[in-house]
Design a protein around this motif. Structure first.
Motif, mmCIF file in Angstrom:
data_model
loop_
_atom_site.group_PDB
_atom_site.id
_atom_site.type_symbol
_atom_site.label_atom_id
_atom_site.label_comp_id
_atom_site.label_asym_id
_atom_site.label_seq_id
_atom_site.Cartn_x
_atom_site.Cartn_y
_atom_site.Cartn_z
ATOM 1 N N UNK A 1 0.827 -1.209 0.000
ATOM 2 C CA UNK A 1 0.000 0.000 0.000
ATOM 3 C C UNK A 1 0.857 1.253 0.000
ATOM 4 N N UNK A 2 1.900 1.262 0.839
ATOM 5 C CA UNK A 2 2.786 2.426 0.894
ATOM 6 C C UNK A 2 3.512 2.612 -0.435
ATOM 7 N N UNK A 3 3.922 1.525 -1.036
ATOM 8 C CA UNK A 3 4.623 1.593 -2.315
ATOM 9 C C UNK A 3 3.738 2.197 -3.387
ATOM 10 N N UNK A 4 2.474 1.758 -3.488
ATOM 11 C CA UNK A 4 1.570 2.287 -4.501
ATOM 12 C C UNK A 4 1.170 3.729 -4.204
ATOM 13 N N UNK B 1 5.388 -12.173 -1.761
ATOM 14 C CA UNK B 1 4.276 -12.038 -0.812
ATOM 15 C C UNK B 1 3.037 -12.696 -1.407
ATOM 16 N N UNK B 2 2.082 -13.078 -0.582
ATOM 17 C CA UNK B 2 0.829 -13.649 -1.107
ATOM 18 C C UNK B 2 0.099 -12.651 -2.001
ATOM 19 N N UNK B 3 -0.578 -13.178 -3.010
ATOM 20 C CA UNK B 3 -1.314 -12.302 -3.914
ATOM 21 C C UNK B 3 -2.437 -11.556 -3.200
ATOM 22 N N UNK B 4 -3.006 -12.162 -2.145
ATOM 23 C CA UNK B 4 -4.027 -11.459 -1.373
ATOM 24 C C UNK B 4 -3.468 -10.167 -0.783
ATOM 25 N N UNK B 5 -2.212 -10.231 -0.315
ATOM 26 C CA UNK B 5 -1.575 -9.034 0.228
ATOM 27 C C UNK B 5 -1.314 -8.007 -0.870
ATOM 28 N N UNK B 6 -0.971 -8.484 -2.069
ATOM 29 C CA UNK B 6 -0.739 -7.573 -3.193
ATOM 30 C C UNK B 6 -2.031 -6.849 -3.560
ATOM 31 N N UNK B 7 -3.125 -7.618 -3.688
ATOM 32 C CA UNK B 7 -4.398 -7.015 -4.074
ATOM 33 C C UNK B 7 -4.886 -6.040 -3.003
ATOM 34 N N UNK B 8 -4.885 -6.481 -1.747
ATOM 35 C CA UNK B 8 -5.370 -5.614 -0.680
ATOM 36 C C UNK B 8 -4.465 -4.402 -0.501
ATOM 37 N N UNK B 9 -3.160 -4.594 -0.651
ATOM 38 C CA UNK B 9 -2.233 -3.477 -0.520
ATOM 39 C C UNK B 9 -2.449 -2.433 -1.597
#
Length: 410
Positions: free
Chosen positions: A15-18, A223-231
């Motif tokens: 999230x911080x990265x995006x 990282x898990x894709x769930x973390x990527x999507x939510x982030x």
């Protein structure tokens, strides 16, 4: 470190990265000031249209063809009647003409006058007047009927209507009116809809660059894709919060300069649940609306391979948002009906509908239930989106979206 804590840390890292990648760019300033640009162009267009309309309205008149003895009564009735109209709602200016031997021909000739544009013309006795009116002169004709009645009453009262010495006192309501609550409900629904329409659509293209430069494979391996999507969803939500915070501060300063009359109108929009709690619920429902729609759009956008496909998705996304808005408004028109219940339960329209409920009802427990229900669907949409991306796009290095794979397999 527990698995949940690790997942949250990874999510916030994405999230911080995006968020930083979006905000720390020159194009973000253009996005931030986009409402100002739209308002500027809209204002210019509205001013031009208003000037054109005013130029034509200046020449419009209503005409009364009466004997000279009645002209004064008609003008006095017109002067009194205009006090109840707002400036933009006033009837056209009254012109009185002295009746000739053929008032019918005189009335028809008034429509051909080069000095003004007659929209309605009255002639004949005041107790049985004949009124000719143009295509848009219905209200002007009704106004002439009222003037005729007042002038006739004045003539029967020795030529003048009685004066009324009224005492008018401004009264401050202790609670919002039912009409004010309904207006607040509509504004709440429209506010959530407008903000999500303007901001949530940005989520669609967040995966395009990651896929084009193969960064998504690195992220998926780390990282898990769930973390990527939510982030990514939370990162873009942070951008939306920054946008709203900036414009909310600007508008807050502007509304503090409103004249007292407009301030009283705003006061009539008090929600039934109270302004502090309504503000909290409005923010909560905007958050849920953004996360729900954003998670769906992120899932759909992640299946696209090119910017052309992402652009083609913009229309269906807008149609979905407008559909949720229309469903909610239909439910608001019949509170407690089956359509309102559908709008409150269906996950994509639930935040809109419950924002309206917060303005029209003072019960709190439905909001706790609705927020939990919406949060559940956010988790489901994020999980579903990650699984579709993992099994579809990343499977065997394939970058084709699922609808193309099905077509190829068929």
């Amino acid at each position: 470190m527990s698995s949940l804590r690790r997942l949250l840390r990874q999510t916030m890292t994405i999230a911080r990265r995006d968020f930083v990648a979006t905000v720390y760019t020159p194009i973000f300033l253009l996005f931030l000031f986009a409402p100002l640009i739209m308002v500027a162009f809209s204002t210019i267009g509205a001013m031009g249209a208003a000037q054109a309309a005013d130029h034509g309205a200046d020449r419009v008149r209503i005409v009364a063809i009466v004997p000279d003895a009645l002209a004064g009564s008609l003008n006095e009735a017109d002067r009194r009647s205009r006090t109840i109209f707002r400036r933009d709602e006033e009837p056209p200016e009254l012109v009185t003409l002295t009746a000739t031997s053929d008032p019918a021909a005189q009335a028809r000739a008034a429509f051909e006058s080069r000095e003004y544009d007659a929209t309605a013309v009255l002639y004949g006795p005041l107790d049985r007047p004949i009124i000719l009116y143009g295509a848009r002169g219905t209200r002007a004709a009704d106004y002439l009927v009222v003037l005729a009645g007042q002038a006739l009453a004045a003539e029967r009262l020795d030529g003048r209507l009685p004066d009324v010495a009224a005492t008018k006192t401004l009264f401050a309501r202790q609670r919002a009116t039912l009409g004010g609550q309904n207006q607040t409900a509509f504004l709440a629904v429209f506010g959530v809809f407008f903000l999500t329409l303007f901001l949530a659509g940005q989520v669609v293209g967040t995966m395009a660059e990651e896929r084009s430069n193969k960064v998504i494979e690195v992220l998926a391996a780390a990282v898990p894709l769930e973390a990527v999507f939510l982030g990514k969803l939370l990162g873009m939500f942070g951008v939306a919060v920054l946008f709203i915070g900036f414009w909310g501060t600007v508008l807050g300063q502007v509304t503090s300069l409103l004249p007292p009359a407009l301030g009283g109108v705003v006061g009539e929009l008090s929600p039934a649940i109270g302004l502090p709690m309504f503000t909290v619920l409005f923010v909560a429902y905007f958050t849920m609306a953004y996360l729900l729609l954003g998670s769906v759009f992120l899932t759909i956008g992640a299946q696209a391979t090119t910017m052309r496909e992402i652009q083609m998705l913009s229309l269906p996304i807008t149609i979905v948002q407008v559909g949720m808005f229309s469903l909610t408004l239909s439910g608001l028109s019949e509170p407690g009906g089956w359509l309102a219940l559908v709008a409150e339960v269906f996950p994509l329209s639930s935040p809109f509908a419950m924002a309206g409920v917060a303005a029209a009802s003072d019960a709190l427990w439905p909001h706790a239930l609705a927020l939990a229900w919406q949060a559940l669907w956010v988790a489901l949409f994020v999980t579903l989106g990650a699984r579709l991306f993992r099994r579809g796009v990343l499977q065997s290095g394939s970058a084709r979206p699922f609808w193309r794979r099905k077509r190829a397999e068929g």
